[in-house]
Every structure is written in structure tokens, then in C-alpha cells.
Write a protein that holds these residues in place. Structure first.
Motif, short mmCIF file in Angstrom:
data_model
loop_
_atom_site.label_atom_id
_atom_site.label_comp_id
_atom_site.label_asym_id
_atom_site.label_seq_id
_atom_site.Cartn_x
_atom_site.Cartn_y
_atom_site.Cartn_z
N LYS A 19 -24.07 18.06 20.90
CA LYS A 19 -24.21 16.90 21.77
C LYS A 19 -24.54 17.44 23.17
N GLY A 21 -23.58 18.74 28.82
CA GLY A 21 -23.93 18.94 30.24
C GLY A 21 -24.56 17.70 30.84
N THR A 45 -32.32 17.71 30.43
CA THR A 45 -31.58 18.95 30.20
C THR A 45 -32.34 19.76 29.16
N THR A 56 -33.14 28.15 25.89
CA THR A 56 -34.35 28.53 26.64
C THR A 56 -35.60 28.24 25.82
N ALA A 60 -23.76 21.51 37.54
CA ALA A 60 -23.99 20.37 38.42
C ALA A 60 -23.13 20.55 39.66
N LEU A 82 -27.46 19.42 42.92
CA LEU A 82 -27.87 18.23 42.17
C LEU A 82 -27.83 17.01 43.10
N ASP A 111 -17.94 21.82 40.51
CA ASP A 111 -17.89 21.38 39.11
C ASP A 111 -16.90 22.30 38.41
N ARG A 153 -14.65 27.31 31.10
CA ARG A 153 -16.01 27.83 31.21
C ARG A 153 -15.93 29.34 31.36
N ALA A 171 -24.96 35.41 27.22
CA ALA A 171 -25.34 34.95 28.56
C ALA A 171 -24.17 34.29 29.29
N TYR A 199 -16.27 23.51 22.81
CA TYR A 199 -17.50 24.18 23.25
C TYR A 199 -17.20 25.43 24.08
N ASP A 203 -16.50 29.18 25.43
CA ASP A 203 -16.88 30.54 25.06
C ASP A 203 -15.64 31.36 24.70
N ASN A 230 -18.20 27.51 18.09
CA ASN A 230 -18.68 28.57 18.96
C ASN A 230 -17.98 29.91 18.72
N PHE A 254 -28.48 34.80 13.77
CA PHE A 254 -29.52 35.69 14.28
C PHE A 254 -29.40 35.88 15.78
N SER A 288 -30.46 36.14 19.54
CA SER A 288 -31.46 35.56 20.43
C SER A 288 -31.44 36.36 21.73
N ILE A 331 -31.70 37.15 25.50
CA ILE A 331 -31.61 36.23 26.64
C ILE A 331 -31.82 37.00 27.95
N LYS A 342 -34.33 32.75 17.92
CA LYS A 342 -33.63 33.69 17.01
C LYS A 342 -34.47 34.00 15.78
C1 B12 Z 1 -21.65 24.84 22.48
C2 B12 Z 1 -22.79 25.81 22.28
C3 B12 Z 1 -23.51 25.72 21.10
C4 B12 Z 1 -23.34 24.59 20.08
C5 B12 Z 1 -24.32 23.42 20.32
C6 B12 Z 1 -24.50 23.05 21.75
C7 B12 Z 1 -25.58 22.02 22.02
N1 B12 Z 1 -25.29 21.00 22.73
O1 B12 Z 1 -26.69 22.14 21.58
C8 B12 Z 1 -23.71 25.34 18.77
C9 B12 Z 1 -22.45 25.96 18.23
C10 B12 Z 1 -24.38 24.50 17.69
C11 B12 Z 1 -24.63 26.43 19.33
C12 B12 Z 1 -25.54 27.10 18.55
C13 B12 Z 1 -26.32 28.14 19.02
N2 B12 Z 1 -26.27 28.71 20.23
CO1 B12 Z 1 -25.17 28.03 21.66
N3 B12 Z 1 -23.99 27.69 23.07
C14 B12 Z 1 -23.10 26.78 23.26
C15 B12 Z 1 -22.36 27.05 24.59
C16 B12 Z 1 -21.09 27.80 24.24
C17 B12 Z 1 -21.97 25.87 25.45
C18 B12 Z 1 -23.09 24.90 25.85
C19 B12 Z 1 -22.50 23.73 26.59
O2 B12 Z 1 -22.61 22.60 26.17
N4 B12 Z 1 -21.83 23.97 27.71
C20 B12 Z 1 -21.11 22.96 28.46
C21 B12 Z 1 -22.03 22.14 29.37
C22 B12 Z 1 -21.17 21.23 30.25
O3 B12 Z 1 -22.75 23.03 30.19
P1 B12 Z 1 -24.32 22.92 30.42
O4 B12 Z 1 -25.03 22.37 29.26
O5 B12 Z 1 -24.80 24.23 30.96
O6 B12 Z 1 -24.44 21.81 31.57
C23 B12 Z 1 -24.08 22.04 32.91
C24 B12 Z 1 -25.25 22.58 33.76
O7 B12 Z 1 -26.20 23.32 32.99
C25 B12 Z 1 -25.81 21.37 34.42
N5 B12 Z 1 -26.82 20.58 33.72
C26 B12 Z 1 -27.02 20.37 32.41
N6 B12 Z 1 -28.04 19.52 32.24
C27 B12 Z 1 -28.51 19.17 33.44
C28 B12 Z 1 -29.55 18.35 33.83
C29 B12 Z 1 -29.82 18.19 35.20
C30 B12 Z 1 -30.96 17.33 35.62
C31 B12 Z 1 -29.04 18.88 36.16
C32 B12 Z 1 -29.36 18.77 37.58
C33 B12 Z 1 -27.99 19.72 35.76
C34 B12 Z 1 -27.74 19.85 34.42
O8 B12 Z 1 -24.69 20.55 34.60
C35 B12 Z 1 -23.78 20.68 33.51
C36 B12 Z 1 -22.39 20.53 34.08
O9 B12 Z 1 -22.13 21.48 35.06
C37 B12 Z 1 -23.39 27.97 25.30
C38 B12 Z 1 -22.78 29.00 26.23
C39 B12 Z 1 -22.45 28.43 27.58
N7 B12 Z 1 -21.50 29.03 28.22
O10 B12 Z 1 -23.06 27.49 28.06
C40 B12 Z 1 -24.09 28.66 24.13
C41 B12 Z 1 -25.55 29.08 24.26
C42 B12 Z 1 -26.33 27.95 24.89
N8 B12 Z 1 -25.98 29.22 22.87
C43 B12 Z 1 -26.74 30.23 22.67
C44 B12 Z 1 -27.17 30.67 21.38
C45 B12 Z 1 -27.79 32.04 21.30
C46 B12 Z 1 -26.99 29.87 20.25
C47 B12 Z 1 -27.52 30.17 18.84
C48 B12 Z 1 -28.95 30.63 18.80
C49 B12 Z 1 -26.57 31.17 18.17
C50 B12 Z 1 -27.11 31.74 16.89
N9 B12 Z 1 -27.47 32.98 16.96
O11 B12 Z 1 -27.23 31.07 15.92
C51 B12 Z 1 -27.32 28.81 18.13
C52 B12 Z 1 -28.63 28.00 18.09
C53 B12 Z 1 -28.51 26.70 17.43
C54 B12 Z 1 -29.78 26.30 16.74
N10 B12 Z 1 -29.84 25.10 16.29
O12 B12 Z 1 -30.69 27.02 16.58
C55 B12 Z 1 -27.07 30.95 23.97
C56 B12 Z 1 -28.41 30.55 24.59
C57 B12 Z 1 -29.61 31.16 23.95
C58 B12 Z 1 -30.88 30.79 24.62
N11 B12 Z 1 -31.87 31.60 24.36
O13 B12 Z 1 -31.00 29.83 25.34
C59 B12 Z 1 -25.84 30.50 24.84
C60 B12 Z 1 -26.10 30.51 26.33
C61 B12 Z 1 -24.67 31.45 24.47
C62 B12 Z 1 -24.90 32.91 24.62
N12 B12 Z 1 -24.44 33.64 23.68
O14 B12 Z 1 -25.44 33.46 25.51
N13 B12 Z 1 -24.39 26.65 20.63
#
Ligand code: B12
Length: 445
Positions: free
Chosen positions: A25, A28, A115, A119, A169, A173, A192, A217, A227, A262, A264, A294, A392, A394, A396, A422
Motif C-alpha cells: 500500500k 508514504g 509517489t 526506483t 515529507a 513539501l 516527520d 524508521r 538503502a 513496514y 526495516d 519486510n 533477488f 536489486s 541501489i 531485481k
Molecule cells: C515495506 C517495503 C516493501 C513492501 C511493499 C511496499 C510498497 N508499498 O510497495 C514489500 C515487502 C512488498 C517490499 C518488496 C520489495 N522491496 Co521494499 N521496501 C519496503 C520498505 C521497508 C518501506 C517502504 C515504506 O512504505 N516506507 C514508509 C513510507 C512512509 O515511507 P516512504 O514511502 O518513503 O514515504 C515518505 C517519503 O518518501 C515521502 N513521500 C512519499 N511519497 C511522496 C510523494 C510526494 C509528492 C512527496 C512530496 C513526498 C512523498 O513522504 C513519506 C513520509 O515521510 C522500504 C525501505 C524503506 N526504509 O523505505 C523497502 C524498499 C523500498 N524495498 C526495496 C526492495 C529492494 C524491495 C524488493 C525488490 C526486495 C526483493 N529483493 O524482492 C521487493 C520488490 C517488490 C516487487 N514487487 O518487486 C528497496 C528499494 C529498491 C529500489 N531499487 O528502489 C528498499 C528501499 C529497501 C532496501 N533494501 O533498500 N518492500
């Protein structure tokens, strides 16, 4: 404050070789939605391109009772840079026509916020930008999230958004919104940080069978391929009472019974954090189930932790081992070793978990790792009665593993983020041949 402007938030499609709604979901974006509602004079609307429950799909969604399930998909041409990957490439989520109808039915926005959770899912952002432009012309489009944070230069050059806002955020923002809308948002309510500042706008979701929970976080460990430290400098934990009341409120308001953590590092500093949360959840005695997609840190699972997880309703367990190759573990991320898994499984079994319901993450596709090493890990996990889950690698930007790949000439520093995919990396760069992959898949099955 009466709403004076409309902000449209959009969760874009996934473009990938594979995708499954594994408790996904846009947490963020829903957090940003909540901030906007509470602290700016704007009304929000929301379109979720990944909504498996969209009535426009015209059929009941397939899936499991805990909320997981397949996305609808449509095959699309493979981008040139990943052309040699021997897999089909698809757009996952609602059909374009359904999205266009949603756009047409939305109040004309004064700004659009996007959002991107990965990457390499940026083509989804580009597609949305394109359709939003066709419908609403030069409306300001702001992009944040993980792609914007990890690849800001690429996002500025290629996403089509007017403004890229990296990082959590925060004041940036608010400043960007004020500029885009020509309004003065209220004062930034604070960093935040761990407390919120506000609960995510889950009411915007159509389906709330399950909801995500973020109790913290960041992560105290520094694995070479992760990452986390680029997204959050250190570990920040929310107060236990705030998390507990959020979960209980979501259950009371939406009837939600499943929650996916969610974090880490859910179990880091567990005595003052996760364990009191589990105690509170057990005391609430509600029919709730918790999931840990996660991955949990194996070393933190002792007898008490296992018992409290069980009592709290933690149902599906995913544990991070990564490999049984101790040299690889030492080099890449010393978060666990095979003996930790053996011990954790004993404790979990003692607490009432079935071994075969415990999932163990193993990493595959690290350069030089080969397929045979992964098979050793699979056998080890199976030998202990648990279920291996191969994930797999990925690559970063900004991680140690990335620098190594760039130094070795395997990736350019400015490589197309599609190469972070990946599946693409596994086939194109990991050194494992398609035939070896096929053999590996057979062995796994
Ligand atoms: C939960 C999670 C998952 C969940 C799904 C999450 C989802 N919604 O899709 C699951 C478990 C399914 C998952 C899977 C994978 N994940 Co993942 N996951 C995460 C995790 C732990 C948290 C993401 C999250 O929701 N954070 C919480 C929210 C609140 O944060 P946020 O989205 O960043 O939002 C904030 C800001 O970014 C900002 N923001 C967000 N949107 C917007 C929009 C605007 C306009 C503005 C201004 C600000 C803003 O404000 C928010 C609040 O502060 C991250 C690590 C992390 N620390 O973020 C890895 C991460 C994103 N995942 C990663 C990876 C590698 C994977 C996998 C590839 C792992 C694997 N090898 O299989 C798989 C891929 C899934 C697929 N289908 O292929 C990598 C990223 C890789 C990349 N190249 O981008 C991360 C960074 C972890 C890492 N190890 O480094 N993941």
C-alpha cells in the motif's frame, strides 16, 4: 480551515517483469495526504493505479483472506535497456481506460502529487504524468517517495514532474506546495518524526482488509545492499502507545484485522519498543493478525520475543538470513548466521509456531554469488523444516554494493534505474545464465 484548493494524489502503476500484491500500500503518499488535510487549506482526492478492488475492473478480485493477491496486468513493450531479459514485461494495476475515467471524475486539481515505491518503477510515474498532462494541461506535478529520494537527478530529468521533492515529507513539501498552489500552508507541524505527525489517510483506500503499520524508521545495521540508511539516517522509533492506539483505532474504524509491519528493524531495541507493543496487542485481545513481509532480524528472536509475538497475533513470519555462506554474510551484512536460524526456530516452535510456516529470506543475484551457493542455502533452510523465500538482489545507488559494482565496471553510476530491477539485474548482470536460472527454478519447485 475551509478547503480552497484541490490536491490530487496518485499512486502510479508498476512496470515490471513480475509483481504481486504482497501487502503493498502507498503508505508514504497516504501520510502526505494526511499532512495536507490537517495542515494546509487544501482538499485531497486520490487515485490508486494499484487498486485491485477497483469496480472498473468488472470482476471480484482474486486473493487471500489476509489481503494479498495478484494485480491485473497488461503486457507492454520491453524498454530497450532490458530488452535481453527473457521475460515478459507488463504494466500492473488498473487498465489505462479506468484510470482515465477516474481522472475525468476527479475535481480539477490545483496540484498533483505522485509517489514511486521503487526506483525502477519510474515508467509508471512517466505514464501517469503523461495522462495527467493530457487531461489537466500544465497543472503543477510534484514527485516524492523512494525513487525521488534515491535517484533525484534521474527523476528531475526523466519523470516529467515539475518538482522532485526527495526525502521524508517535511518543510520542503510544505514550501513546494505553497509555491505550486500559491497558498500559504500552515506552519510545518514538526519533523516527520516518530510520532506522526499524523495518522495516514487510510480512509482514502477502497479496501482495508489489511493496513500497513510503521512503528519505526531506519535500521541500526548497515548491510551493503540496503538503502535504509539513505532513506533514514538513524533508527527512529515511535512511542509504543502511539502505534498501539493507531492499530486499535484502525480496527475500530475500518474493521481491519490484518496489519503488515513496514519497519526495516521492527525488533531493534525490542525491550523498549516491539515487546511492549506485543504485550499491549495481546492485552487488547482482539482478532488481529500481524505480518512481517519486510523480514525480521533473526538475532532478536529469543524465547520471550517468540512467545510475545505469538500472543500478539503475529501470524506470518518472514525472517532475514540471506545466505548460509558465512564469508558472504561477513562481507555483506553481518545481521545473522545459520546458527541464529537454528536457535530462532527452536524458540518459535516452543512458542507454538509451525516450522514450515516460518519463511526465511535468502538473497540471490549478488555479483559473484552464483546459483549453487543459493541452492546450499535453500537446502539448509529446508533441512531445518522452514520455508525458503528467495529474493533477488536489486542494486541501489548510494549503497556500498552499488559503489563496488560501479568500480568493477558492471554498472555506470548514472545507469538507467531500470537496471536496478531485481529480475533485470539477475538476468543481465549477476553472472547466472538463463539455463542456470531455469535449473534453479526447477530445483526450487
Ligand atoms: C515495506 C517495503 C516493501 C513492501 C511493499 C511496499 C510498497 N508499498 O510497495 C514489500 C515487502 C512488498 C517490499 C518488496 C520489495 N522491496 Co521494499 N521496501 C519496503 C520498505 C521497508 C518501506 C517502504 C515504506 O512504505 N516506507 C514508509 C513510507 C512512509 O515511507 P516512504 O514511502 O518513503 O514515504 C515518505 C517519503 O518518501 C515521502 N513521500 C512519499 N511519497 C511522496 C510523494 C510526494 C509528492 C512527496 C512530496 C513526498 C512523498 O513522504 C513519506 C513520509 O515521510 C522500504 C525501505 C524503506 N526504509 O523505505 C523497502 C524498499 C523500498 N524495498 C526495496 C526492495 C529492494 C524491495 C524488493 C525488490 C526486495 C526483493 N529483493 O524482492 C521487493 C520488490 C517488490 C516487487 N514487487 O518487486 C528497496 C528499494 C529498491 C529500489 N531499487 O528502489 C528498499 C528501499 C529497501 C532496501 N533494501 O533498500 N518492500
Amino acid at each position: 480551515m475551509a478547503p480552497t484548493k484541490n490536491v490530487l494524489l496518485i499512486n502510479p502503476w508498476i512496470y515490471d517483469f513480475t509483481a504481486y500484491d504482497f501487502w503493498m500500500k502507498p503508505l508514504g503518499l497516504l501520510t502526505v495526504a494526511s499532512l495536507i488535510r490537517r495542515h494546509t487549506p487544501c482538499a485531497v482526492s486520490f487515485i490508486d493505479c494499484l487498486d485491485r478492488f477497483h469496480p472498473g475492473l468488472g470482476r471480484a478480485p482474486a486473493g487471500k483472506p489476509d489481503g494479498r493477491g495478484p494485480f491485473p496486468k497488461e503486457e507492454v513493450p520491453k524498454p530497450a535497456v532490458v530488452r535481453d531479459v527473457p521475460r515478459r514485461f507488463s504494466r500492473y494495476g488498473i487498465p489505462v481506460k479506468v484510470f482515465e475515467e477516474d481522472l475525468a471524475g476527479t475535481p480539477r486539481p490545483d496540484a498533483v502529487l505522485l509517489t514511486s515505491a521503487m526506483t525502477y518503477w519510474y515508467p509508471g510515474v512517466q505514464a501517469v504524468v503523461d495522462l495527467v498532462r493530457r487531461r489537466f494541461g500544465s497543472v503543477p506535478i510534484l514527485l516524492g517517495g523512494i525513487y525521488a529520494t534515491l535517484c533525484p537527478d534521474h527523476a528531475r530529468a526523466e519523470s516529467g514532474a515539475d518538482l522532485v521533492v526527495p526525502g521524508p515529507a517535511g518543510p520542503a513539501l510544505f514550501a513546494a506546495l505553497a509555491a505550486a498552489l500559491g497558498v500559504a500552508p500552515g506552519p510545518w507541524p514538526g519533523p516527520d518524526g516518530p510520532d506522526g505527525p499524523s495518522a495516514p489517510a487510510f480512509d482514502l483506500l477502497r479496501d482495508r482488509t489489511w493496513l500497513p503499520v510503521l512503528t519505526s524508521r531506519g535500521c541500526p545495521l548497515h548491510c551493503t545492499f540496503c538503502a535504509s540508511s539513505l532513506l533514514n539516517a538513524g533508527l527512529e522509533q515511535r512511542p509504543v502507545e502511539a502505534v498501539l492506539s493507531e492499530i486499535l483505532a484502525d480496527h475500530a474504524r475500518f474493521g481491519t484485522r490484518h496489519f503488515a509491519f513496514y519497519d526495516d528493524a521492527l525488533l531493534a531495541g525490542k525491550n523498549g519498543h516491539a515487546l511492549p507493543l506485543f504485550v499491549g496487542l495481546a492485552a487488547a485481545a482482539l482478532p488481529l493478525s500481524f505480518h512481517t513481509p519486510n523480514g525480521l532480524h533473526l538475532r532478536e528472536i529469543d524465547g520471550r520475543t517468540a512467545r510475545l509475538m505469538r500472543a500478539a497475533g503475529v501470524r506470518s513470519l518472514y525472517l532475514s538470513l540471506e545466505s548460509v555462506d558465512e564469508t558472504l554474510l561477513r562481507e555483506k551484512g553481518p545481521k545473522a548466521c545459520p546458527a541464529d536460524l537454528e536457535r530462532a526456530l527452536v524458540e518459535l516452535e516452543g512458542a507454538g509456531y509451525d516450522r514450515n510456516s516460518v519463511n526465511v529470506y535468502l538473497i540471490m543475484g549478488l555479483p559473484g554469488q552464483g546459483a549453487s551457493g543459493v541452492m546450499d542455502s535453500v537446502r539448509f533452510v529446508r533441512g531445518l523444516g522452514a520455508t525458503p523465500r528467495v529474493a533477488f538482489f536489486s542494486p541501489i545507488p548510494g549503497t556500498l554494493e552499488w559503489s563496488t559494482l560501479v568500480r568493477a565496471g558492471m554498472l555506470a553510476d548514472a545507469a538507467d534505474p531500470l537496471l536496478h530491477n531485481k529480475t533485470a539485474f539477475a538476468y543481465l548482470k549477476s553472472g547466472v545464465s538463463p539455463a542456470e536460472f531455469a535449473a534453479f527454478k526447477r530445483a526450487l519447485a
